[in-house]
Design a protein around this motif. Structure first.
Motif, short mmCIF file in Angstrom:
data_model
loop_
_atom_site.label_atom_id
_atom_site.label_comp_id
_atom_site.label_asym_id
_atom_site.label_seq_id
_atom_site.Cartn_x
_atom_site.Cartn_y
_atom_site.Cartn_z
N LYS A 215 0.82 -1.21 0.00
CA LYS A 215 0.00 0.00 0.00
C LYS A 215 0.85 1.26 0.00
O LYS A 215 0.43 2.31 -0.50
CB LYS A 215 -0.94 0.00 1.21
CG LYS A 215 -2.11 -0.97 1.08
CD LYS A 215 -3.05 -0.87 2.26
CE LYS A 215 -4.27 -1.75 2.07
NZ LYS A 215 -5.21 -1.67 3.23
N LYS B 79 -3.92 -12.75 -14.48
CA LYS B 79 -4.12 -11.92 -13.30
C LYS B 79 -2.82 -11.77 -12.54
O LYS B 79 -2.07 -12.73 -12.38
CB LYS B 79 -5.17 -12.54 -12.34
CG LYS B 79 -6.60 -12.56 -12.88
CD LYS B 79 -7.17 -11.16 -13.03
CE LYS B 79 -8.59 -11.24 -13.61
NZ LYS B 79 -9.14 -9.88 -13.87
N LEU C 283 -0.87 -8.91 -9.32
CA LEU C 283 -0.98 -7.70 -8.51
C LEU C 283 -0.51 -6.50 -9.32
O LEU C 283 0.53 -6.56 -9.99
CB LEU C 283 -0.14 -7.84 -7.24
CG LEU C 283 -0.59 -8.89 -6.23
CD1 LEU C 283 0.38 -8.94 -5.06
CD2 LEU C 283 -2.00 -8.58 -5.72
N LYS C 284 -1.25 -5.44 -9.25
CA LYS C 284 -0.91 -4.23 -9.98
C LYS C 284 0.47 -3.73 -9.55
O LYS C 284 0.76 -3.60 -8.36
CB LYS C 284 -1.95 -3.13 -9.72
CG LYS C 284 -1.74 -1.87 -10.55
CD LYS C 284 -2.85 -0.86 -10.29
CE LYS C 284 -2.63 0.40 -11.13
NZ LYS C 284 -3.72 1.40 -10.87
N PHE D 141 -7.22 -14.73 -6.93
CA PHE D 141 -8.00 -13.67 -7.54
C PHE D 141 -9.45 -14.09 -7.72
O PHE D 141 -9.74 -15.22 -8.10
CB PHE D 141 -7.40 -13.29 -8.89
CG PHE D 141 -6.07 -12.58 -8.79
CD1 PHE D 141 -6.00 -11.20 -8.69
CD2 PHE D 141 -4.89 -13.31 -8.79
CE1 PHE D 141 -4.78 -10.55 -8.58
CE2 PHE D 141 -3.66 -12.67 -8.68
CZ PHE D 141 -3.61 -11.28 -8.59
N ASN D 142 -10.33 -13.15 -7.43
CA ASN D 142 -11.76 -13.32 -7.69
C ASN D 142 -12.17 -12.14 -8.54
O ASN D 142 -12.39 -11.04 -8.04
CB ASN D 142 -12.55 -13.35 -6.38
CG ASN D 142 -14.03 -13.58 -6.61
OD1 ASN D 142 -14.45 -13.88 -7.72
ND2 ASN D 142 -14.83 -13.43 -5.56
N GLY D 143 -12.23 -12.38 -9.84
CA GLY D 143 -12.44 -11.26 -10.75
C GLY D 143 -11.22 -10.37 -10.76
O GLY D 143 -10.10 -10.85 -10.93
N ASP D 144 -11.41 -9.09 -10.55
CA ASP D 144 -10.30 -8.15 -10.53
C ASP D 144 -9.72 -7.96 -9.12
O ASP D 144 -8.75 -7.21 -8.95
CB ASP D 144 -10.74 -6.78 -11.06
CG ASP D 144 -11.09 -6.84 -12.55
OD1 ASP D 144 -10.48 -7.68 -13.25
OD2 ASP D 144 -11.97 -6.08 -12.98
N LYS D 145 -10.30 -8.61 -8.15
CA LYS D 145 -9.87 -8.42 -6.76
C LYS D 145 -8.92 -9.52 -6.32
O LYS D 145 -9.18 -10.70 -6.53
CB LYS D 145 -11.08 -8.35 -5.83
CG LYS D 145 -11.97 -7.13 -6.06
CD LYS D 145 -13.10 -7.08 -5.06
CE LYS D 145 -13.97 -5.83 -5.28
NZ LYS D 145 -15.07 -5.77 -4.29
N ALA D 146 -7.83 -9.10 -5.68
CA ALA D 146 -6.84 -10.06 -5.16
C ALA D 146 -7.14 -10.30 -3.69
O ALA D 146 -7.53 -9.41 -2.96
CB ALA D 146 -5.44 -9.52 -5.33
N LYS D 147 -6.92 -11.54 -3.28
CA LYS D 147 -7.11 -11.92 -1.88
C LYS D 147 -5.90 -12.68 -1.40
O LYS D 147 -5.42 -13.59 -2.08
CB LYS D 147 -8.37 -12.78 -1.72
CG LYS D 147 -8.70 -13.13 -0.27
CD LYS D 147 -9.99 -13.94 -0.20
CE LYS D 147 -10.32 -14.29 1.26
NZ LYS D 147 -11.57 -15.10 1.34
#
Length: 224
Positions: free
Chosen positions: A133, A153, A155-156, A216-222
Motif C-alpha cells: 500500500k 491476473k 498484482l498491480k 484472484f476473484n475477478g479483478d480483486k486479489a485476496k
C-alpha cells in the motif's frame, strides 16, 4: 520431452481419508514442491520431484504404469501438483491421484506441530499489504508464477520473473531494489527465496517472500 494433454484421463482428486486408505497398498507418493520446501517438511514416504524438474526426474517414478501415483504440494491454491499429475497422465500412468489439500491439510489433520524457524525473509500477510500500500520505490514486487498465469491476473505494479527463469538467470535479477517474491500459493516464492540464499548473491534484508497465497476473484486479489 513433450507432454500432451489427455482428454480421456484426468488425475482423480482424493481427500485426506482416501489418501490414508491408498497409502495402505503399494503406491508412489510424490511431493511436487521445490527442494527447500520438501526438506522443511514432507509427508512420510514421499519422494521429491519438483514440478519444474519433472522431465529430468521422471525416471524416479515407478516402472509400472499401473502403480498408483499420488501427487501433492502445499494447498488447494498450489498449481504444482496438478501440473505434475497431468504430466504423469501424459506419460501413460493409469492411476494418477491428486491430493489437493497438500501439506497444510496433512499437518492440520495430523495435529503436527512444526518447529519454529527463524525466517527473516518471510513476510506475513499484514507486512506485505503494508509495504504494498505504501508503493515504496525501495521495493520491487516480483510475481514468480508462469507467464501465462501472470498475464491472466497479477498484482498491480508487480513484474513477472517466472520460477524457471529465475533458476537459470538468477544473476540477472535487479540489484538496485529490495525484492519481494509472491506466487499463487506461497510455495514457489519460498523456494526461490531459499534458492537465492544458497547462491549467496543477496544479503539479509535484500530479498523477501510472501508466506501466503495470492488468489484472484475477478479483478480483486485476496491474500490467504
Amino acid at each position: 520431452m513433450l507432454f500432451k494433454r489427455s482428454k480421456e484421463i484426468k488425475p482423480k482428486e482424493i481427500s485426506y481419508e482416501e489418501l490414508i486408505n491408498l497409502m495402505k497398498v503399494d503406491h508412489c507418493l510424490v511431493d511436487s514442491r521445490g527442494r527447500s520446501s520438501y526438506a522443511k517438511f514432507h509427508i512420510d514416504g514421499a519422494i521429491n520431484i519438483p514440478d519444474e524438474e519433472f522431465t529430468e526426474l521422471s525416471h524416479l517414478l515407478p516402472d509400472s504404469t499401473d502403480t498408483p501415483l499420488v501427487f501433492y504440494c502445499k494447498n488447494v491454491y498450489c498449481v504444482l501438483s496438478p501440473n505434475s499429475a497431468q504430466k504423469a497422465v501424459s506419460l501413460g500412468y493409469k492411476n494418477v491421484y491428486l491430493y489437493k489439500g497438500g501439506v497444510e491439510e496433512w499437518i492440520k489433520k495430523k495435529n503436527i506441530e512444526l518447529p519454529q524457524m527463524n525466517e527473516p525473509g518471510k513476510l506475513t500477510k499484514e507486512q506485505f499489504i503494508e509495504i504494498y500500500k505504501r508503493k515504496d520505490d525501495e521495493y520491487l514486487i516480483i510475481d514468480v508464477n508462469d507467464s501465462y498465469d501472470y498475464k491472466i491476473k497479477h498484482l498491480k505494479g508487480a513484474i513477472n520473473y517466472p520460477y524457471g527463469y529465475i533458476i537459470t538467470n538468477y544473476n540477472k535479477l535487479p540489484k538496485n531494489k529490495k525484492l519481494i517474491f509472491y506466487c499463487a500459493s506461497g510455495t514457489r516464492s519460498e523456494d526461490i527465496y531459499y534458492f537465492l540464499k544458497e547462491k549467496n548473491i543477496f544479503k539479509d534484508g535484500e530479498i523477501f517472500y510472501l508466506g501466503a497465497s495470492v488468489i484472484f476473484n475477478g479483478d480483486k486479489a485476496k491474500i490467504v
